[in-house]
Design an enzyme around this catalytic site. Structure first.
Site, PDB file in Angstrom:
ATOM      1  N   ASP A 149       0.850  -1.194   0.000  1.00 46.14           N
ATOM      2  CA  ASP A 149       0.000   0.000   0.000  1.00 46.14           C
ATOM      3  C   ASP A 149       0.880   1.237   0.000  1.00 46.14           C
ATOM      4  O   ASP A 149       1.974   1.231   0.578  1.00 46.14           O
ATOM      5  CB  ASP A 149      -0.918   0.017   1.228  1.00 46.14           C
ATOM      6  CG  ASP A 149      -1.929  -1.114   1.214  1.00 46.14           C
ATOM      7  OD1 ASP A 149      -2.429  -1.443   0.131  1.00 46.14           O
ATOM      8  OD2 ASP A 149      -2.211  -1.677   2.292  1.00 46.14           O
ATOM      9  N   ASP A 183      -7.132  -1.321  -4.523  1.00 46.65           N
ATOM     10  CA  ASP A 183      -8.191  -0.932  -3.577  1.00 46.65           C
ATOM     11  C   ASP A 183      -9.093   0.137  -4.181  1.00 46.65           C
ATOM     12  O   ASP A 183     -10.313   0.120  -3.982  1.00 46.65           O
ATOM     13  CB  ASP A 183      -7.568  -0.399  -2.285  1.00 46.65           C
ATOM     14  CG  ASP A 183      -6.769  -1.455  -1.541  1.00 46.65           C
ATOM     15  OD1 ASP A 183      -7.110  -2.648  -1.663  1.00 46.65           O
ATOM     16  OD2 ASP A 183      -5.806  -1.087  -0.855  1.00 46.65           O
TER      17      ASP A 183
END
Length: 221
Positions: A149, A183
């Site tokens: 991430d 995401d």
């Protein structure tokens, strides 16, 4: 929206997602960040669990490695299910909105499962060092990779006023989660289904109504 356009969208999302993750993984030390704007930072973290960094072992009486394996296998089945859903929506020529949304969700889910399945055997550890690809000392094994991430939007970073009961003086940050392109694709797809629900499922409803009318007509005859 047909199969070709859906595949182009999925491949585009996967390429952007994986290129950004590999770049971050091979150029940043874990925890390193770069401020792009005051409200947007590139912050490298790794997520070994589910959404919001949760781990299965936090909720079930299983060890962390077993919990990670269960979660990865579940993700594989989920990706297969979403893939079948996408194939079915295209085959039945449902609305373009629905195909677009499911394509984004599938691309995002596939992007993160690539990390979970393969990154553990492709990269070495990023702790206090920049990782290298195809390392002789990978940080994990197959099915035990961590999701990369890097997108962080602390649009509000302040403290609660002292007069707020229980929260006064404590840090307040919005938006705090760190996420990735995959995401974003999943969130966008889900958002499309919520906001444009009627358009997404309109053709399905129409076909069900037509089938009902045909059955009623045949019964009368």
């Amino acid at each position: 929206m047909g199969l070709k356009k859906s595949l182009v969208l999925i491949i585009a999302v996967l390429l952007v997602d994986q290129i950004s993750k590999v770049y971050i993984k091979t150029n940043f030390v874990l925890g390193e960040s770069i401020e792009v704007f005051s409200w947007f930072k590139i912050l490298f973290i790794e997520n070994s669990g589910a959404a919001w960094g949760a781990k299965l072992s936090d909720f079930l009486p299983v060890s962390e490695p077993i919990g990670k394996l269960i979660l990865t296998v579940f993700r594989l089945f989920a990706v297969a299910g979403i893939g079948y859903w996408l194939f079915d929506t295209i085959k039945k020529q449902t609305s373009k909105v629905l195909i677009l949304a499911v394509s984004l969700i599938f691309a995002g889910a596939l992007g993160n499962i690539i990390d979970s399945v393969f990154y553990g055997v492709v990269f070495n550890d990023s702790y206090q060092q920049v990782a290298t690809a195809f390392s002789a000392e990978p940080y994990g094994s197959l099915f035990y990779g961590k999701v990369v991430d890097m997108l962080y939007f602390p649009m509000i970073d302040t403290t609660w006023p002292d007069w707020v009961p229980g929260l006064g003086g404590k840090d307040f940050r919005f938006f705090e989660p760190v996420f990735n392109i995959a995401d974003m694709a999943i969130s966008t797809g889900v958002g499309i289904l919520i906001v444009f629900n009627k358009q997404a499922f309109s053709k399905i409803d129409e076909k069900e109504e037509d089938a009902t009318v045909e059955v009623q007509t045949s019964e009368k005859e």
